[in-house]
Design a protein around this motif. Structure first.
Motif, PDB file in Angstrom:
ATOM      1  N   LYS A 121      56.680  24.213  38.484  1.00 30.78           N
ATOM      2  CA  LYS A 121      55.915  25.315  39.099  1.00 30.78           C
ATOM      3  C   LYS A 121      55.368  26.256  38.012  1.00 30.78           C
ATOM      4  O   LYS A 121      54.217  26.681  38.076  1.00 30.78           O
ATOM      5  N   GLU A 153      46.320  30.636  45.028  1.00 27.36           N
ATOM      6  CA  GLU A 153      47.343  31.535  45.576  1.00 27.36           C
ATOM      7  C   GLU A 153      47.037  32.003  46.995  1.00 27.36           C
ATOM      8  O   GLU A 153      47.115  33.185  47.315  1.00 27.36           O
ATOM      9  N   ARG A 188      47.407  26.436  47.369  1.00 26.47           N
ATOM     10  CA  ARG A 188      48.640  27.221  47.233  1.00 26.47           C
ATOM     11  C   ARG A 188      48.913  27.592  45.775  1.00 26.47           C
ATOM     12  O   ARG A 188      49.178  28.742  45.463  1.00 26.47           O
ATOM     13  N   ASN A 189      48.807  26.605  44.897  1.00 25.74           N
ATOM     14  CA  ASN A 189      49.222  26.828  43.510  1.00 25.74           C
ATOM     15  C   ASN A 189      48.175  27.472  42.614  1.00 25.74           C
ATOM     16  O   ASN A 189      48.530  28.229  41.717  1.00 25.74           O
ATOM     17  N   LEU A 196      52.438  24.834  36.163  1.00 23.07           N
ATOM     18  CA  LEU A 196      51.168  24.873  36.912  1.00 23.07           C
ATOM     19  C   LEU A 196      50.405  26.167  36.673  1.00 23.07           C
ATOM     20  O   LEU A 196      49.175  26.185  36.655  1.00 23.07           O
ATOM     21  N   SER A 197      51.151  27.250  36.465  1.00 16.67           N
ATOM     22  CA  SER A 197      50.473  28.532  36.245  1.00 16.67           C
ATOM     23  C   SER A 197      49.645  28.523  34.954  1.00 16.67           C
ATOM     24  O   SER A 197      48.700  29.288  34.814  1.00 16.67           O
ATOM     25  N   MET A 237      53.898  18.508  46.627  1.00 13.64           N
ATOM     26  CA  MET A 237      54.651  19.110  45.517  1.00 13.64           C
ATOM     27  C   MET A 237      55.648  18.099  44.933  1.00 13.64           C
ATOM     28  O   MET A 237      55.716  17.913  43.715  1.00 13.64           O
ATOM     29  N   ASP A 269      58.437  29.629  46.460  1.00 11.96           N
ATOM     30  CA  ASP A 269      57.203  30.212  47.018  1.00 11.96           C
ATOM     31  C   ASP A 269      57.452  31.542  47.729  1.00 11.96           C
ATOM     32  O   ASP A 269      56.529  32.107  48.323  1.00 11.96           O
TER      33      ASP A 269
END
Lengths: 205, 185
Positions: free
Chosen positions: A44, B147, B143-144, A47-48, B172, A12
């Motif tokens: 991670k 953003e 958060r994910n 997730l995008s 998470m 992050d």
């Protein structure tokens, strides 16, 4: 700090430069940390892929019309609870009035048999009935006449809201005057007096 | 972050009676509202319900908005609160109902997703999200997908950044494990 927390912070970009350098050094020297790190990194990145999903745009075109329809329905039914509340309040008030407030003009039922007798056992109604044999002042003793006289006087005083001195001008105060008064009473007036005496003395009104 | 100057004009225009200004605000933010609600509730039907609730609140309260925060933050705050309230109501309904409402809704055929493969992937993620506590789910989404910084999330939720971080780490870890258990995304 636990390992997974450090990995998340690193991914992050939440670590300071020195923390980042220290983590990278640890990562290069630990295969287990590398494996865990790769798991989080892969997750991670996956997730995008959910950020810009292709959707049926017609849904977003319909959002406003749907909202306007709902809004007008809400406005229409907004008055219903108020109306229901008003009606129920009114009904409650009416019920309270009917149940708890006594009727002030209650008249003694004509067929109701209530017998009032004097000290000699004579029915008071026959005494006031002009057609009765007992409708005679001679039948009434002087003490009874005085008693009925004071009773009449108190009724007249109460009804007309008079003081005793005012009453003396208009009302008889002795047996002979009462005699004259009773002689002039017709049947209807006698009934009214009888009913009034019943109300005052028996029913307590 | 959306254009604040434009928002200011739109809000003022709505306050002075221009209904189309409200429509413009909705058009600008409806996707953000929808997707937050969708990720929180885990299905399209509930998300749609939350969107409508948010719009009703927005319409009622917009005239009192004083730009103490950005319009985006304010709308997001309403959306977050409405989503949580909606989920609490849904959980209560589920307690007093014999059928599994949540499972029924998630498997509902009504959806706005076009691609079946994407829908399957999203279903898995949504199921995993439903298994973590509300506050953890909320910070994970913010958060994910949106953003947001911890400071922004703190402004919206009223939770300290320390508390948010703790929730985020737990979320998470748990969501990743759940998704991996189900299958790789």
């Amino acid at each position: 700090m636990k390992t997974y927390k450090k990995i998340i912070e690193y991914l992050d970009d939440q670590l300071s430069e020195s923390e980042k350098a220290s983590f990278e050094k640890e990562l290069n020297s630990s295969p287990s940390l590398q494996s865990e790190f790769l798991q989080y990194k892969k997750f991670k990145e996956s997730l995008s892929g959910f950020k810009n999903i292709e959707v049926d745009e017609s849904y977003f075109i319909d959002t406003i019309p749907k909202f306007r329809t709902r809004q007008s329905l809400l406005n229409r039914y907004k008055t219903l609870p108020r109306l229901a509340l008003s009606l129920s309040t009114l009904l409650t008030v009416v019920l309270i009035l009917v149940i708890f407030i006594p009727r002030s003009n209650k008249v003694v039922a004509p067929n109701k048999v209530v017998v009032v007798v004097d000290s000699n056992g004579v029915d008071f109604s026959t005494l006031l009935d002009p057609n009765s044999d007992n409708f005679n002042l001679n039948y009434i003793s002087s003490s009874e006449a005085s008693h009925y006289d004071s009773l009449l006087n108190s009724m007249i005083t109460k009804s007309l809201d008079l003081s005793p001195s005012e009453l003396s001008y208009i009302a008889p105060n002795n047996n002979s005057d009462l005699s004259g008064l009773l002689k002039n009473i017709n049947e209807k007036e006698a009934d009214n007096i009888y009913n009034e005496v019943l109300k005052q003395k028996i029913l307590g009104r | 972050m959306p254009d604040t100057k434009d928002d200011f004009e739109l809000v003022n225009s709505f306050i002075s009676g221009n209904q189309s200004a409200f429509n413009k605000i909705v058009l600008k933010y409806q996707q953000k509202i929808y997707w937050h609600a969708r990720r929180m509730t885990g299905n399209h039907l509930d998300a749609d319900e939350v969107v409508q609730e948010v719009l009703i609140v927005l319409y009622k309260k917009l005239k009192d908005f004083q730009f103490k925060s950005s319009l985006y933050t304010w709308i997001y705050k309403i959306t977050a609160t409405r989503s949580i309230n909606y989920l609490k109501k849904r959980n209560l309904k589920q307690i007093f109902s014999f059928e599994d409402i949540e499972a029924k809704l998630i498997s509902s055929s009504e959806d706005i997703l076009k691609d079946i493969e994407t829908k399957e992937k999203l279903d898995k993620l949504e199921k995993a999200l439903q298994k973590v506590p509300l506050r953890q789910r909320e910070v994970f989404i913010m958060r994910n997908f949106d953003e947001m910084s911890y400071e922004e999330i703190s402004e919206i939720t009223g939770v300290t950044t320390g508390g948010l971080k703790a929730n985020y780490f737990h979320a998470m870890k748990k969501i990743m494990e759940l998704v991996q258990k189900d299958e790789n995304l």
